[in-house]
Design a protein around this motif. Structure first.
Motif, PDB file in Angstrom:
ATOM      1  N   ALA A 267       0.825  -1.213   0.000  1.00 58.12           N
ATOM      2  CA  ALA A 267       0.000   0.000   0.000  1.00 58.12           C
ATOM      3  C   ALA A 267       0.856   1.259   0.000  1.00 58.12           C
ATOM      4  O   ALA A 267       0.625   2.181  -0.794  1.00 58.12           O
ATOM      5  CB  ALA A 267      -0.938  -0.004   1.211  1.00 58.12           C
TER       6      ALA A 267
ATOM      7  N   ARG B   1       1.566   3.686  -3.289  1.00 61.42           N
ATOM      8  CA  ARG B   1       1.123   5.076  -3.219  1.00 61.42           C
ATOM      9  C   ARG B   1       2.280   6.025  -3.560  1.00 61.42           C
ATOM     10  O   ARG B   1       2.092   7.006  -4.289  1.00 61.42           O
ATOM     11  CB  ARG B   1       0.595   5.365  -1.817  1.00 61.42           C
ATOM     12  CG  ARG B   1      -0.161   6.685  -1.675  1.00 61.42           C
ATOM     13  CD  ARG B   1      -1.492   6.654  -2.381  1.00 61.42           C
ATOM     14  NE  ARG B   1      -2.454   5.783  -1.730  1.00 61.42           N
ATOM     15  CZ  ARG B   1      -3.368   6.204  -0.853  1.00 61.42           C
ATOM     16  NH1 ARG B   1      -3.431   7.476  -0.515  1.00 61.42           N
ATOM     17  NH2 ARG B   1      -4.223   5.349  -0.342  1.00 61.42           N
TER      18      ARG B   1
ATOM     19  N   GLY C 292       4.171  -3.628  -4.921  1.00 59.87           N
ATOM     20  CA  GLY C 292       3.801  -2.223  -4.807  1.00 59.87           C
ATOM     21  C   GLY C 292       4.481  -1.364  -5.853  1.00 59.87           C
ATOM     22  O   GLY C 292       3.909  -0.380  -6.342  1.00 59.87           O
TER      23      GLY C 292
ATOM     24  N   ALA D 173      -4.852  -4.766  -5.682  1.00 56.51           N
ATOM     25  CA  ALA D 173      -4.291  -3.934  -4.613  1.00 56.51           C
ATOM     26  C   ALA D 173      -3.245  -2.964  -5.157  1.00 56.51           C
ATOM     27  O   ALA D 173      -3.225  -1.777  -4.796  1.00 56.51           O
ATOM     28  CB  ALA D 173      -3.673  -4.820  -3.530  1.00 56.51           C
TER      29      ALA D 173
ATOM     30  N   GLY E  51      -3.578   1.155  -5.221  1.00 56.76           N
ATOM     31  CA  GLY E  51      -2.578   1.991  -4.566  1.00 56.76           C
ATOM     32  C   GLY E  51      -1.938   3.001  -5.497  1.00 56.76           C
ATOM     33  O   GLY E  51      -1.840   4.186  -5.183  1.00 56.76           O
TER      34      GLY E  51
ATOM     35  N   ASN F 284      -7.492  -3.187   1.185  1.00 60.49           N
ATOM     36  CA  ASN F 284      -6.147  -3.198   1.761  1.00 60.49           C
ATOM     37  C   ASN F 284      -5.179  -2.357   0.947  1.00 60.49           C
ATOM     38  O   ASN F 284      -4.348  -1.633   1.494  1.00 60.49           O
ATOM     39  CB  ASN F 284      -5.627  -4.637   1.852  1.00 60.49           C
ATOM     40  CG  ASN F 284      -6.289  -5.439   2.950  1.00 60.49           C
ATOM     41  OD1 ASN F 284      -6.719  -4.895   3.948  1.00 60.49           O
ATOM     42  ND2 ASN F 284      -6.392  -6.740   2.751  1.00 60.49           N
ATOM     43  N   GLY F 285      -5.265  -2.475  -0.380  1.00 58.14           N
ATOM     44  CA  GLY F 285      -4.366  -1.722  -1.253  1.00 58.14           C
ATOM     45  C   GLY F 285      -4.555  -0.227  -1.134  1.00 58.14           C
ATOM     46  O   GLY F 285      -3.621   0.556  -1.374  1.00 58.14           O
TER      47      GLY F 285
ATOM     48  N   GLY G 124      -5.099   1.130   1.680  1.00 56.49           N
ATOM     49  CA  GLY G 124      -4.658   1.468   3.028  1.00 56.49           C
ATOM     50  C   GLY G 124      -5.767   1.351   4.057  1.00 56.49           C
ATOM     51  O   GLY G 124      -5.546   1.594   5.241  1.00 56.49           O
TER      52      GLY G 124
ATOM     53  N   THR H 144      -7.200  -1.020   5.936  1.00 59.28           N
ATOM     54  CA  THR H 144      -7.092  -2.398   6.404  1.00 59.28           C
ATOM     55  C   THR H 144      -8.053  -2.708   7.552  1.00 59.28           C
ATOM     56  O   THR H 144      -8.272  -3.875   7.878  1.00 59.28           O
ATOM     57  CB  THR H 144      -5.650  -2.696   6.860  1.00 59.28           C
ATOM     58  OG1 THR H 144      -5.241  -1.680   7.794  1.00 59.28           O
ATOM     59  CG2 THR H 144      -4.697  -2.690   5.674  1.00 59.28           C
TER      60      THR H 144
ATOM     61  N   TRP I  24     -13.038   4.107   0.770  1.00 57.63           N
ATOM     62  CA  TRP I  24     -11.618   3.775   0.652  1.00 57.63           C
ATOM     63  C   TRP I  24     -10.858   4.809  -0.180  1.00 57.63           C
ATOM     64  O   TRP I  24      -9.628   4.938  -0.051  1.00 57.63           O
ATOM     65  CB  TRP I  24     -11.447   2.387   0.028  1.00 57.63           C
ATOM     66  CG  TRP I  24     -12.202   2.192  -1.249  1.00 57.63           C
ATOM     67  CD1 TRP I  24     -13.500   1.786  -1.371  1.00 57.63           C
ATOM     68  CD2 TRP I  24     -11.737   2.433  -2.576  1.00 57.63           C
ATOM     69  NE1 TRP I  24     -13.875   1.741  -2.695  1.00 57.63           N
ATOM     70  CE2 TRP I  24     -12.806   2.131  -3.464  1.00 57.63           C
ATOM     71  CE3 TRP I  24     -10.542   2.848  -3.120  1.00 57.63           C
ATOM     72  CZ2 TRP I  24     -12.697   2.247  -4.842  1.00 57.63           C
ATOM     73  CZ3 TRP I  24     -10.421   2.969  -4.500  1.00 57.63           C
ATOM     74  CH2 TRP I  24     -11.493   2.670  -5.337  1.00 57.63           C
TER      75      TRP I  24
ATOM     76  N   VAL J  33      -2.390   7.752   3.083  1.00 60.82           N
ATOM     77  CA  VAL J  33      -1.260   6.859   3.408  1.00 60.82           C
ATOM     78  C   VAL J  33       0.033   7.650   3.357  1.00 60.82           C
ATOM     79  O   VAL J  33       0.325   8.286   2.355  1.00 60.82           O
ATOM     80  CB  VAL J  33      -1.198   5.678   2.405  1.00 60.82           C
ATOM     81  CG1 VAL J  33       0.065   4.877   2.649  1.00 60.82           C
ATOM     82  CG2 VAL J  33      -2.415   4.791   2.548  1.00 60.82           C
TER      83      VAL J  33
END
Length: 458
Positions: free
Chosen positions: A89, A93, A172, A308, A312, A391-392, A394, A396, A453, A458
């Motif tokens: 994540a 980002r 990522g 994910a 991100g 989750n991706g 951020g 969670t 989301w 993040v």
């Protein structure tokens, strides 16, 4: 997409070159990320199948030893995956923001956290391994035979942590091919060593082979993190303690870790319930079924990880609609794949289990477990994509709450009630799994559709 273009895209996806996933065709972006991720996680599942294939030749006690140990080792996997989710994540980002230096620094800080955690787990696991097996309901014979296996597996916690985490860093950054290659190496070493070491050392040889294989994969990862020419490249300065970055990583990682511990905890409870209600043969059959479930879930997890990464990076680039479209397309592909696997499990469960063992009682329980768990396979795939998308981004905490409700408040009580109150024994425990997974998929889809989301920082 023509056949020639498909071949070209496959070659590009496996080349290891980073791509800008915030521009161009979303379908191509999903394809480029998903192919190496599917191969990566398919090879991860090869670890499980290779071990259980050779270990199954040592008898039901050996199968139960491996299965019960792996049930607890999933707690280590949960921490590793939680940190991996956080690393993916944050790194994605920063890459989306076109800041590779900050991405590399965040990755290095996540490794520091992983090393400290794995040292604590290794010490506790090696000391209390026999007690862990006893707590799981293992017989005296299984404890006597399996304690050394459990100690070696817990002793290798650091490489479990690192191989998951570093692959999360690469994902990522959009370099899923590097993550795939590290598991190619790890799996190849394990496949070669497993039959040899089991022949000479018995059950503990399987553990030595697995730990050695993972170690080789981690060494390959570390070499390229320091010497590679990709977006992510570490220097020693990146490992200087940075409280603000570590705090950010932990704030994402702890709910993600708890998320997977919740799921693993429910698996442990069901595993113990099966062992208590119907004994070693049922436990062995269930473990064989679970290995096959995991084998086919991990490719679907690869598609979920692609979602994910795309979420991100596109959130980092402020392209919210593109992030959402990426998830919807990935979910569609995953549903097709998991629906096909569901049919295989429903039609060929007995043949699949017989590939590993010919023990009649083990085959009976294993094939039944595979049919029941496979009946809702399509929901597993949808739930994974939606959860990993959150989750991706951020976020969670939302999937963690969903897991807690579906697994601990629904699956565990339901498994106990069906097994003991309705006297369905292990069959009742099996039935609780697809019910909980189906509810999880619907809840994750609902919260993804709400769209909060997109506002996570993040």
């Amino acid at each position: 997409m023509t056949f020639k273009k498909i071949i070209s895209a496959i070659k590009l996806s496996l080349s290891g070159h980073e791509q800008d996933y915030t521009e161009g065709s979303i379908r191509k972006a999903v394809f480029l990320l998903a192919i190496p991720m599917i191969l990566e996680l398919s090879l991860e599942s090869v670890f499980a199948l290779v071990d259980i294939f050779f270990v199954s030749k040592l008898g039901p006690n050996a199968i139960a030893s491996v299965g019960l140990t792996e049930s607890v080792i999933t707690l280590v996997y949960s921490m590793a995956i939680g940190l991996s989710v956080a690393a993916t994540a944050v790194v994605a980002r920063r890459v989306g923001e076109k800041n590779p230096k900050a991405a590399g620094h965040a990755g290095a800080q996540s490794i520091l956290v992983a090393v400290v955690l794995s040292i604590l787990v290794t010490i506790a696991g090696t000391i209390f391994a026999p007690h862990v097996l006893a707590l799981m309901g293992a017989s005296k014979e299984v404890i006597a035979e399996g304690s050394i296996f459990a100690r070696i597996m817990f002793g290798g916690s650091v490489v479990i942590m690192l191989i998951f985490l570093i692959n999360g860093i690469y994902r990522g950054a959009g370099n899923a091919a590097m993550a795939m290659k590290s598991l190619w190496i790890a799996s190849a070493v394990n496949i070669i060593l497993c039959p040899i070491l089991i022949h000479f050392f018995g059950l503990k040889g399987a553990a030595i082979a697995t730990v050695t294989g993972r170690t080789s994969g981690v060494l390959y990862q570390c070499y390229h993190l320091y010497k590679g020419n990709g977006i992510i490249k570490f220097t020693l300065l990146d490992f200087n303690f940075d409280p603000s970055v570590i705090k950010s990583i932990i704030s994402i990682a702890w709910p993600a870790t708890l998320q997977f511990i919740i799921a693993s905890g429910s698996w442990i409870v069901v595993t113990r319930l099966v062992a208590e209600t119907d004994g070693t043969n049922a436990s062995a059959g269930y473990q064989l079924a679970m290995r096959n479930v995991v084998f086919f879930i991990l490719p679907a997890w690869g598609l979920s990880n692609a979602a994910a990464t795309l979420v991100g990076q596109n959130l980092g680039a402020k392209k919210f609609d593109r992030a959402e479209q990426s998830v919807n397309l990935t979910a569609k592909y995953n549903a097709f794949f998991m629906g096909f696997v569901m049919l295989i499990f429903l039609l060929f469960s007995k043949w699949i289990i017989r590939f590993f063992t010919i023990e009649p009682e083990v085959v009976k329980y294993g094939s039944l477990a595979l049919k029941i768990m496979g009946s809702a396979y399509i929901f597993y795939g949808l739930g994974m994509v939606m959860s990993q998308a959150l989750n991706g981004a951020g976020d969670t905490k939302t999937p963690t709450w969903i897991n807690f409700i579906c697994f601990w408040l629904i699956q565990i009580p339901l498994a106990y009630i069906l097994a003991n109150v309705f006297n369905l024994r292990s069959t009742g425990a099996f039935m609780s799994i697809p019910i909980a997974e189906g509810l999880l998929a619907l809840a994750a889809w609902y919260y993804f559709r709400r769209g909060k989301w997109k506002e996570v920082k993040v």
